[in-house]
Scaffold this motif. Sequence first.
Motif, PDB file in Angstrom:
ATOM      1  N   ALA A 135     -39.219   1.128  78.529  1.00 17.30           N
ATOM      2  CA  ALA A 135     -38.536   0.162  77.663  1.00 17.30           C
ATOM      3  C   ALA A 135     -39.480  -0.965  77.277  1.00 17.30           C
ATOM      4  CB  ALA A 135     -37.294  -0.390  78.362  1.00 17.30           C
ATOM      5  N   ASP A 136     -40.281  -1.404  78.229  1.00 13.03           N
ATOM      6  CA  ASP A 136     -41.266  -2.451  77.957  1.00 13.03           C
ATOM      7  C   ASP A 136     -42.303  -1.970  76.942  1.00 13.03           C
ATOM      8  OD1 ASP A 136     -42.255  -5.095  78.489  1.00 13.03           O
ATOM      9  OD2 ASP A 136     -43.903  -4.152  79.598  1.00 13.03           O
ATOM     10  N   MET A 137     -42.699  -0.711  77.040  1.00 12.73           N
ATOM     11  CA  MET A 137     -43.649  -0.153  76.070  1.00 12.73           C
ATOM     12  C   MET A 137     -43.053  -0.117  74.665  1.00 12.73           C
ATOM     13  SD  MET A 137     -45.748   2.870  78.004  1.00 12.73           S
ATOM     14  CE  MET A 137     -46.746   3.183  76.549  1.00 12.73           C
ATOM     15  N   PHE A 138     -41.749   0.179  74.567  1.00 16.50           N
ATOM     16  CA  PHE A 138     -41.087   0.163  73.264  1.00 16.50           C
ATOM     17  C   PHE A 138     -41.126  -1.240  72.663  1.00 16.50           C
ATOM     18  CE2 PHE A 138     -39.020   4.242  74.370  1.00 16.50           C
ATOM     19  CZ  PHE A 138     -39.141   4.889  73.150  1.00 16.50           C
ATOM     20  N   LEU A 139     -40.905  -2.239  73.491  1.00 15.24           N
ATOM     21  CA  LEU A 139     -40.923  -3.619  73.008  1.00 15.24           C
ATOM     22  C   LEU A 139     -42.312  -4.031  72.520  1.00 15.24           C
ATOM     23  CD1 LEU A 139     -38.695  -5.358  75.684  1.00 15.24           C
ATOM     24  CD2 LEU A 139     -38.112  -4.869  73.300  1.00 15.24           C
ATOM     25  N   LYS A 140     -43.321  -3.632  73.262  1.00 20.63           N
ATOM     26  CA  LYS A 140     -44.688  -4.022  72.909  1.00 20.63           C
ATOM     27  C   LYS A 140     -45.218  -3.265  71.691  1.00 20.63           C
ATOM     28  CE  LYS A 140     -45.974  -5.488  77.523  1.00 20.63           C
ATOM     29  NZ  LYS A 140     -46.635  -5.111  78.759  1.00 20.63           N
ATOM     30  N   ALA A 141     -44.929  -1.973  71.610  1.00 22.07           N
ATOM     31  CA  ALA A 141     -45.508  -1.129  70.560  1.00 22.07           C
ATOM     32  C   ALA A 141     -44.674  -1.097  69.281  1.00 22.07           C
ATOM     33  CB  ALA A 141     -45.705   0.290  71.083  1.00 22.07           C
ATOM     34  N   LYS A 142     -43.406  -1.460  69.371  1.00 17.27           N
ATOM     35  CA  LYS A 142     -42.509  -1.432  68.208  1.00 17.27           C
ATOM     36  C   LYS A 142     -42.393  -0.029  67.594  1.00 17.27           C
ATOM     37  CE  LYS A 142     -42.334  -6.174  67.455  1.00 17.27           C
ATOM     38  NZ  LYS A 142     -41.702  -6.695  68.579  1.00 17.27           N
ATOM     39  N   HIS A 143     -42.368   0.983  68.453  1.00 12.63           N
ATOM     40  CA  HIS A 143     -42.175   2.368  68.007  1.00 12.63           C
ATOM     41  C   HIS A 143     -40.716   2.763  68.206  1.00 12.63           C
ATOM     42  CE1 HIS A 143     -46.391   2.884  67.478  1.00 12.63           C
ATOM     43  NE2 HIS A 143     -46.704   3.017  68.752  1.00 12.63           N
ATOM     44  N   ARG A 144     -40.277   3.779  67.492  1.00 15.49           N
ATOM     45  CA  ARG A 144     -38.925   4.313  67.669  1.00 15.49           C
ATOM     46  C   ARG A 144     -38.900   5.452  68.678  1.00 15.49           C
ATOM     47  NH1 ARG A 144     -35.967   5.118  61.950  1.00 15.49           N
ATOM     48  NH2 ARG A 144     -34.837   3.167  62.062  1.00 15.49           N
ATOM     49  N   ARG A 145     -40.050   6.087  68.864  1.00 19.83           N
ATOM     50  CA  ARG A 145     -40.116   7.241  69.757  1.00 19.83           C
ATOM     51  C   ARG A 145     -41.510   7.345  70.345  1.00 19.83           C
ATOM     52  NH1 ARG A 145     -40.718   8.176  64.818  1.00 19.83           N
ATOM     53  NH2 ARG A 145     -38.522   8.311  64.313  1.00 19.83           N
ATOM     54  N   PHE A 146     -41.593   7.954  71.527  1.00 16.51           N
ATOM     55  CA  PHE A 146     -42.876   8.260  72.151  1.00 16.51           C
ATOM     56  C   PHE A 146     -42.849   9.726  72.572  1.00 16.51           C
ATOM     57  CE2 PHE A 146     -43.084   3.659  73.123  1.00 16.51           C
ATOM     58  CZ  PHE A 146     -44.394   3.390  72.762  1.00 16.51           C
ATOM     59  N   PRO A 147     -43.865  10.495  72.193  1.00 17.15           N
ATOM     60  CA  PRO A 147     -43.945  11.867  72.693  1.00 17.15           C
ATOM     61  C   PRO A 147     -44.439  11.886  74.138  1.00 17.15           C
ATOM     62  CG  PRO A 147     -45.634  11.443  71.016  1.00 17.15           C
ATOM     63  CD  PRO A 147     -44.868  10.193  71.203  1.00 17.15           C
ATOM     64  N   ILE A 148     -44.059  12.920  74.858  1.00 16.19           N
ATOM     65  CA  ILE A 148     -44.518  13.129  76.232  1.00 16.19           C
ATOM     66  C   ILE A 148     -45.375  14.389  76.211  1.00 16.19           C
ATOM     67  CG2 ILE A 148     -43.837  13.639  78.589  1.00 16.19           C
ATOM     68  CD1 ILE A 148     -41.321  11.908  76.596  1.00 16.19           C
ATOM     69  N   VAL A 149     -46.625  14.226  76.637  1.00 17.71           N
ATOM     70  CA  VAL A 149     -47.587  15.318  76.637  1.00 17.71           C
ATOM     71  C   VAL A 149     -47.996  15.598  78.077  1.00 17.71           C
ATOM     72  CG1 VAL A 149     -49.873  16.042  75.848  1.00 17.71           C
ATOM     73  CG2 VAL A 149     -48.422  14.677  74.351  1.00 17.71           C
ATOM     74  N   GLU A 150     -48.046  16.883  78.415  1.00 15.40           N
ATOM     75  CA  GLU A 150     -48.482  17.305  79.757  1.00 15.40           C
ATOM     76  C   GLU A 150     -49.478  18.438  79.587  1.00 15.40           C
ATOM     77  OE1 GLU A 150     -46.039  19.510  83.069  1.00 15.40           O
ATOM     78  OE2 GLU A 150     -45.502  17.376  83.046  1.00 15.40           O
TER      79      GLU A 150
END
Length: 154
Positions: A113-128
């Motif tokens: 949630a903190d990363m969303f606030l800092k980056a102002k993105h709507r989505r983040f992909p998860i890569v493994e």
Amino acid sequence: MAIKSFQGKRSQPQKEELKPALVSDYMTTKLITFKPDQPVSEVIESLIQNRISGGPVVNENNELLGIISEGDCIKHISESRYYNMPMDNNTVDKHMVKNVDTIDGNMNIFEAADMFLKAKHRRFPIVENGKLIGQISQKDILIAALKQKGENWK
């Protein structure tokens, strides 16, 4: 004479050990993805039809190449009109964002949630291991927080 209880011995209810909520618990794994050689007009149709605001761009090995969003498509429409160019000859790879921020699936939901606030993105992909395995959105974060109900702010 004393009154005896026939309910039996009362024990304290055991408190569950609360585990921190992880991104992998709330991420979406059934994703609508796009290919780099796909026409932008097809992406626009898919965004409208599926009521999504964007999606990851992957190659044939499911490796993340970028993200294309409604904003990227609107920019393409605007530039096509300004330069009086046809829309059909442009592909996703020319309009997608290539430097994509990702999130680790083992990250705590509140750190995300903190990363969303800092980056102002709507989505983040998860890569493994180089492969796209899911995506977390701001709505997924809200769902996770609502399920916690303030009981487990870990």
